[in-house]
Scaffold this motif. Structure first.
Motif, short mmCIF file in Angstrom:
data_model
loop_
_atom_site.label_atom_id
_atom_site.label_comp_id
_atom_site.label_asym_id
_atom_site.label_seq_id
_atom_site.Cartn_x
_atom_site.Cartn_y
_atom_site.Cartn_z
N LEU A 6 6.49 5.78 18.47
CA LEU A 6 6.56 6.14 17.05
C LEU A 6 5.21 5.91 16.36
CD1 LEU A 6 10.05 4.80 15.90
CD2 LEU A 6 9.27 7.18 15.89
N GLY A 7 4.42 5.00 16.90
CA GLY A 7 3.13 4.70 16.29
C GLY A 7 2.13 5.83 16.38
N TRP A 8 2.13 6.56 17.49
CA TRP A 8 1.13 7.61 17.68
C TRP A 8 1.24 8.73 16.65
CZ3 TRP A 8 -3.23 7.02 19.96
CH2 TRP A 8 -3.36 6.05 20.94
N PRO A 9 2.39 9.32 16.45
CA PRO A 9 2.44 10.39 15.44
C PRO A 9 2.13 9.87 14.03
CG PRO A 9 4.65 9.95 16.33
CD PRO A 9 3.67 9.17 17.14
N ALA A 10 2.48 8.61 13.77
CA ALA A 10 2.16 8.04 12.45
C ALA A 10 0.64 7.94 12.27
CB ALA A 10 2.83 6.68 12.30
N ALA A 43 0.63 19.39 1.64
CA ALA A 43 0.54 19.03 3.06
C ALA A 43 0.42 17.51 3.22
CB ALA A 43 -0.65 19.74 3.71
N ALA A 44 -0.38 16.88 2.36
CA ALA A 44 -0.55 15.42 2.43
C ALA A 44 0.77 14.71 2.12
CB ALA A 44 -1.65 14.97 1.47
N ALA A 84 0.83 -1.21 0.00
CA ALA A 84 0.00 0.00 0.00
C ALA A 84 0.86 1.26 0.00
CB ALA A 84 -0.93 0.00 1.20
N VAL A 85 2.00 1.21 0.67
CA VAL A 85 2.90 2.37 0.70
C VAL A 85 3.36 2.73 -0.71
CG1 VAL A 85 5.27 3.04 1.36
CG2 VAL A 85 3.69 2.15 3.08
N VAL A 86 3.57 1.74 -1.55
CA VAL A 86 4.00 1.98 -2.94
C VAL A 86 2.81 2.42 -3.80
CG1 VAL A 86 4.92 0.86 -5.01
CG2 VAL A 86 5.93 0.37 -2.77
N ILE A 87 1.67 1.79 -3.59
CA ILE A 87 0.50 2.06 -4.43
C ILE A 87 -0.07 3.46 -4.20
CG2 ILE A 87 -1.95 1.43 -4.70
CD1 ILE A 87 -1.03 -1.50 -4.56
N GLN A 88 -0.07 3.93 -2.96
CA GLN A 88 -0.71 5.21 -2.64
C GLN A 88 -0.18 6.39 -3.47
OE1 GLN A 88 -3.50 3.94 -1.45
NE2 GLN A 88 -3.65 5.90 -0.44
N PRO A 89 1.12 6.62 -3.48
CA PRO A 89 1.57 7.78 -4.27
C PRO A 89 1.35 7.59 -5.77
CG PRO A 89 3.43 6.69 -3.18
CD PRO A 89 2.19 6.02 -2.72
N LEU A 90 1.43 6.35 -6.25
CA LEU A 90 1.21 6.12 -7.69
C LEU A 90 -0.23 6.43 -8.08
CD1 LEU A 90 3.23 2.78 -8.16
CD2 LEU A 90 3.93 5.11 -8.77
N TYR A 99 2.77 12.32 4.51
CA TYR A 99 3.05 10.96 4.04
C TYR A 99 4.52 10.61 4.29
CZ TYR A 99 2.45 6.81 1.14
OH TYR A 99 2.37 5.51 0.69
N ILE A 100 5.38 11.55 4.00
CA ILE A 100 6.82 11.34 4.25
C ILE A 100 7.07 11.23 5.75
CG2 ILE A 100 9.10 12.45 4.10
CD1 ILE A 100 8.10 13.56 1.34
#
Length: 156
Positions: free
Chosen positions: A136-140, A86-87, A60-66, A91-92
């Motif tokens: 690290l999970g919370w800010p993500a 902003a998105a 999904a990480v690869v598919i989303q920006p494409l 995302y980064i």
């Protein structure tokens, strides 16, 4: 053309659902295994979580920006639009939180498996990794929710 747009949009929505749902599920099951204090439960869960991240999240990480790029191109929304920029920044940011989490999950999996092999409790090193993983999970997650909000409201 309308079918292609709707297909891209469907894949983009499904990708976001997979990202959020897999992340939430992984967090829940890792947290519950950790709470048990059982090294075998942690080892088993961490092994499964690592596979889920590789199969679902990474895809999904690869598919989303494409798909997002395809949707922008088809609708004529410029990459300079505030909500797109902003998105992308979020995302980064989410990715910068997720990458160390993946590495930490691998370490926690190995540490828990070693504890099981030796018949020992989870060591302090495991607990330190868990704390970092947890925080690290919370800010993500907040970042992903903010991306959803940007996609929905599209502020200028």
């Amino acid at each position: 053309m309308a079918h292609l747009y709707l297909t891209l949009k469907l894949i983009h929505i499904l990708g976001s659902a997979v990202l959020f749902g897999t992340g939430l599920g992984i967090a829940f099951f890792m947290f519950m295994a950790h709470r048990s204090g059982d090294a075998a439960a942690v080892a088993h869960t961490a092994r499964t979580v690592v596979i889920a991240d590789a199969v679902f999240t990474a895809t999904a990480v690869v598919i989303q920006p494409l798909t997002g790029w395809g949707l922008m191109a088809m609708t004529g929304v410029p990459i300079t639009a505030f909500w797109i920029r902003a998105a992308l920044v979020l995302y980064i940011f989410v990715g910068l939180c997720w990458l160390p989490v993946v590495w930490i999950q691998l370490r926690m999996r190995d540490i828990a498996a070693e504890a099981v092999r030796r018949g020992k409790a989870l060591p302090a090193r495991y607990h330190r990794y868990f704390q970092i993983w947890f925080w690290l999970g919370w800010p993500a997650f907040i970042g992903v929710i903010a991306i959803f909000a940007l996609m929905l409201w599209k502020p200028r």
